[in-house]
Design an enzyme around this catalytic site. Sequence first.
Site, PDB file in Angstrom:
ATOM      1  N   GLU A  99       4.604 -13.417  22.241  1.00  0.00           N
ATOM      2  CA  GLU A  99       4.372 -12.008  22.602  1.00  0.00           C
ATOM      3  C   GLU A  99       4.094 -11.871  24.098  1.00  0.00           C
ATOM      4  O   GLU A  99       4.534 -10.909  24.739  1.00  0.00           O
ATOM      5  CB  GLU A  99       3.210 -11.453  21.768  1.00  0.00           C
ATOM      6  CG  GLU A  99       3.582 -11.374  20.288  1.00  0.00           C
ATOM      7  CD  GLU A  99       2.402 -11.101  19.368  1.00  0.00           C
ATOM      8  OE1 GLU A  99       1.388 -11.835  19.457  1.00  0.00           O
ATOM      9  OE2 GLU A  99       2.470 -10.158  18.572  1.00  0.00           O
ATOM     10  N   GLY A 146       0.915 -15.057  19.823  1.00  0.00           N
ATOM     11  CA  GLY A 146       0.595 -14.394  21.092  1.00  0.00           C
ATOM     12  C   GLY A 146       1.330 -15.004  22.273  1.00  0.00           C
ATOM     13  O   GLY A 146       1.568 -14.323  23.281  1.00  0.00           O
ATOM     14  N   GLU A 156       2.165 -15.793  12.453  1.00  0.00           N
ATOM     15  CA  GLU A 156       0.906 -15.191  11.999  1.00  0.00           C
ATOM     16  C   GLU A 156       0.816 -15.064  10.489  1.00  0.00           C
ATOM     17  O   GLU A 156      -0.269 -15.104   9.905  1.00  0.00           O
ATOM     18  CB  GLU A 156       0.720 -13.806  12.641  1.00  0.00           C
ATOM     19  CG  GLU A 156       0.403 -13.827  14.129  1.00  0.00           C
ATOM     20  CD  GLU A 156       1.638 -13.817  15.020  1.00  0.00           C
ATOM     21  OE1 GLU A 156       2.755 -14.087  14.520  1.00  0.00           O
ATOM     22  OE2 GLU A 156       1.477 -13.531  16.215  1.00  0.00           O
ATOM     23  N   ALA A 176      -2.640 -16.713  20.068  1.00  0.00           N
ATOM     24  CA  ALA A 176      -4.023 -16.320  20.301  1.00  0.00           C
ATOM     25  C   ALA A 176      -4.913 -17.438  19.761  1.00  0.00           C
ATOM     26  O   ALA A 176      -4.492 -18.221  18.898  1.00  0.00           O
ATOM     27  CB  ALA A 176      -4.310 -15.010  19.597  1.00  0.00           C
TER      28      ALA A 176
HETATM   29  N1  CO8 Z   1      -5.655 -21.446  18.585  1.00  0.00           N
HETATM   30  C1  CO8 Z   1      -6.625 -22.364  18.768  1.00  0.00           C
HETATM   31  N2  CO8 Z   1      -6.389 -23.680  18.890  1.00  0.00           N
HETATM   32  C2  CO8 Z   1      -5.112 -24.094  18.817  1.00  0.00           C
HETATM   33  C3  CO8 Z   1      -4.048 -23.193  18.621  1.00  0.00           C
HETATM   34  C4  CO8 Z   1      -4.350 -21.808  18.507  1.00  0.00           C
HETATM   35  N3  CO8 Z   1      -3.411 -20.866  18.359  1.00  0.00           N
HETATM   36  N4  CO8 Z   1      -2.883 -23.892  18.579  1.00  0.00           N
HETATM   37  C5  CO8 Z   1      -3.226 -25.187  18.736  1.00  0.00           C
HETATM   38  N5  CO8 Z   1      -4.567 -25.307  18.890  1.00  0.00           N
HETATM   39  C6  CO8 Z   1      -5.320 -26.549  19.090  1.00  0.00           C
HETATM   40  C7  CO8 Z   1      -5.421 -27.352  17.813  1.00  0.00           C
HETATM   41  O1  CO8 Z   1      -6.460 -26.866  16.983  1.00  0.00           O
HETATM   42  C8  CO8 Z   1      -5.691 -28.729  18.361  1.00  0.00           C
HETATM   43  O2  CO8 Z   1      -7.046 -28.809  18.728  1.00  0.00           O
HETATM   44  P1  CO8 Z   1      -7.945 -30.071  18.193  1.00  0.00           P
HETATM   45  O3  CO8 Z   1      -7.298 -31.274  18.837  1.00  0.00           O
HETATM   46  O4  CO8 Z   1      -9.306 -29.760  18.722  1.00  0.00           O
HETATM   47  O5  CO8 Z   1      -7.815 -30.090  16.724  1.00  0.00           O
HETATM   48  C9  CO8 Z   1      -4.879 -28.755  19.653  1.00  0.00           C
HETATM   49  O6  CO8 Z   1      -4.645 -27.397  19.997  1.00  0.00           O
HETATM   50  C10 CO8 Z   1      -3.533 -29.438  19.494  1.00  0.00           C
HETATM   51  O7  CO8 Z   1      -2.865 -28.813  18.404  1.00  0.00           O
HETATM   52  P2  CO8 Z   1      -2.278 -29.654  17.151  1.00  0.00           P
HETATM   53  O8  CO8 Z   1      -3.075 -30.902  16.943  1.00  0.00           O
HETATM   54  O9  CO8 Z   1      -2.167 -28.715  16.002  1.00  0.00           O
HETATM   55  O10 CO8 Z   1      -0.841 -30.029  17.738  1.00  0.00           O
HETATM   56  P3  CO8 Z   1       0.494 -30.308  16.899  1.00  0.00           P
HETATM   57  O11 CO8 Z   1       1.464 -30.855  17.888  1.00  0.00           O
HETATM   58  O12 CO8 Z   1       0.197 -31.097  15.673  1.00  0.00           O
HETATM   59  O13 CO8 Z   1       0.984 -28.860  16.402  1.00  0.00           O
HETATM   60  C11 CO8 Z   1       1.459 -26.507  16.685  1.00  0.00           C
HETATM   61  C12 CO8 Z   1       1.375 -27.901  17.349  1.00  0.00           C
HETATM   62  C13 CO8 Z   1       2.604 -26.533  15.648  1.00  0.00           C
HETATM   63  C14 CO8 Z   1       1.754 -25.504  17.775  1.00  0.00           C
HETATM   64  C15 CO8 Z   1       0.132 -26.206  15.964  1.00  0.00           C
HETATM   65  O14 CO8 Z   1      -0.941 -26.439  16.879  1.00  0.00           O
HETATM   66  C16 CO8 Z   1       0.019 -24.798  15.475  1.00  0.00           C
HETATM   67  O15 CO8 Z   1       0.590 -24.451  14.450  1.00  0.00           O
HETATM   68  N6  CO8 Z   1      -0.766 -23.962  16.192  1.00  0.00           N
HETATM   69  C17 CO8 Z   1      -1.041 -22.594  15.768  1.00  0.00           C
HETATM   70  C18 CO8 Z   1       0.168 -21.697  16.004  1.00  0.00           C
HETATM   71  C19 CO8 Z   1      -0.154 -20.307  15.500  1.00  0.00           C
HETATM   72  O16 CO8 Z   1      -0.394 -20.073  14.337  1.00  0.00           O
HETATM   73  N7  CO8 Z   1      -0.144 -19.340  16.433  1.00  0.00           N
HETATM   74  C20 CO8 Z   1      -0.397 -17.935  16.099  1.00  0.00           C
HETATM   75  C21 CO8 Z   1      -1.851 -17.625  16.322  1.00  0.00           C
HETATM   76  S1  CO8 Z   1      -2.281 -15.968  15.808  1.00  0.00           S
HETATM   77  C22 CO8 Z   1      -1.717 -14.992  17.090  1.00  0.00           C
HETATM   78  O17 CO8 Z   1      -1.202 -15.454  18.060  1.00  0.00           O
HETATM   79  C23 CO8 Z   1      -1.926 -13.497  16.923  1.00  0.00           C
HETATM   80  C24 CO8 Z   1      -1.664 -12.770  18.257  1.00  0.00           C
HETATM   81  C25 CO8 Z   1      -2.304 -11.393  18.268  1.00  0.00           C
HETATM   82  C26 CO8 Z   1      -3.739 -11.453  18.741  1.00  0.00           C
HETATM   83  C27 CO8 Z   1      -4.167 -10.171  19.396  1.00  0.00           C
HETATM   84  C28 CO8 Z   1      -5.610 -10.238  19.925  1.00  0.00           C
HETATM   85  C29 CO8 Z   1      -5.806 -11.072  21.138  1.00  0.00           C
END
Ligand code: CO8
Length: 258
Positions: free
Chosen positions: A112, A109, A132, A66
């Site tokens: 999921e 998400g 998460e 998400a």
């Molecule tokens: N949300 C928003 N932006 C994101 C997300 C995300 N989940 N994942 C990546 N991005 C963005 C980064 O912020 C970055 O943007 P910017 O260049 O502007 O800084 C861009 O995508 C590229 O990401 P990274 O630079 O971080 O890329 P890396 O290769 O270094 O890392 C990862 C890749 C490991 C995937 C890393 O991006 C990461 O850890 N992302 C988050 C993963 C995460 O925590 N996901 C869980 C989110 S919470 C969730 O899903 C709850 C679901 C239930 C919700 C129910 C209501 C809808």
Amino acid sequence: MTEYDTILVDTRGRVGWITLNRPEALNALNGRLMHEVVDVATRFDADPGIGAIVVTGSDRAFAAGADIKEMEDKTGLDMVMEDHFGGWARFAALRTPVIAAVAGYALGGGCELAMMCDIILAADTARFGQPEVNLGVIPGMGGSQRLVRAVGPYKAADLVLTGRMMDAAEAERSGLVSRVVPAGDLLTEAGAVAEQIAAKSLPSLYAATAVLDAAQETTLAEGLRLERHVFASLFDTEDQKEGMAAFREKRAAEFRHR
Ligand code: CO8
């Protein structure tokens, strides 16, 4: 067809394709993307010309969860009132078979969303996880429930409590993934599986997804009762008569409803 901002949509034969397309955010699932996916998936589901749906992302990410930046400042009440969950519940309830074709990250998400699909095909680059807990929350789109059913309570707890990622091979061993294929073959393979499914009789496909879904949430006795009723009801379809006649006559079935 409607123009979408966060997804690409295509129809190839009887297969509807939805490609998540927010490369700047690794396909993070924001509200707009949810509405767009649900809108097009609902249209495909209502179209008898569509017998299977493929949902995919990019080489780098199916979806990295998400959208954290969108959620960050919300209150609990916002999450409920803005209905951040309802659209995905409608997606999970589609009757048309849905195949997730996953390459790269399928986290939070994203994992999921894959689990809301009927079949998960993974590229050998795929990485699944429920991170998460690293954000001070827990899975919110079904991860704590569907993952337990998919991989069992101990593997699910390992993933949900540590937030670690598992690779495609571990995901396949764990039963989360239907098949793993080389990354370069993922879309071809997904298309082939989808076409194979879409060639069947629609009433039997809808019946199959309904009973398979029921198996996730009912007792064995209740599920067997439902299966028997649905099985019997298909004997009132032309396609059952055609399917069985075609078998007897040693020819390919010409289903009316497909
Ligand atoms: N949300 C928003 N932006 C994101 C997300 C995300 N989940 N994942 C990546 N991005 C963005 C980064 O912020 C970055 O943007 P910017 O260049 O502007 O800084 C861009 O995508 C590229 O990401 P990274 O630079 O971080 O890329 P890396 O290769 O270094 O890392 C990862 C890749 C490991 C995937 C890393 O991006 C990461 O850890 N992302 C988050 C993963 C995460 O925590 N996901 C869980 C989110 S919470 C969730 O899903 C709850 C679901 C239930 C919700 C129910 C209501 C809808």
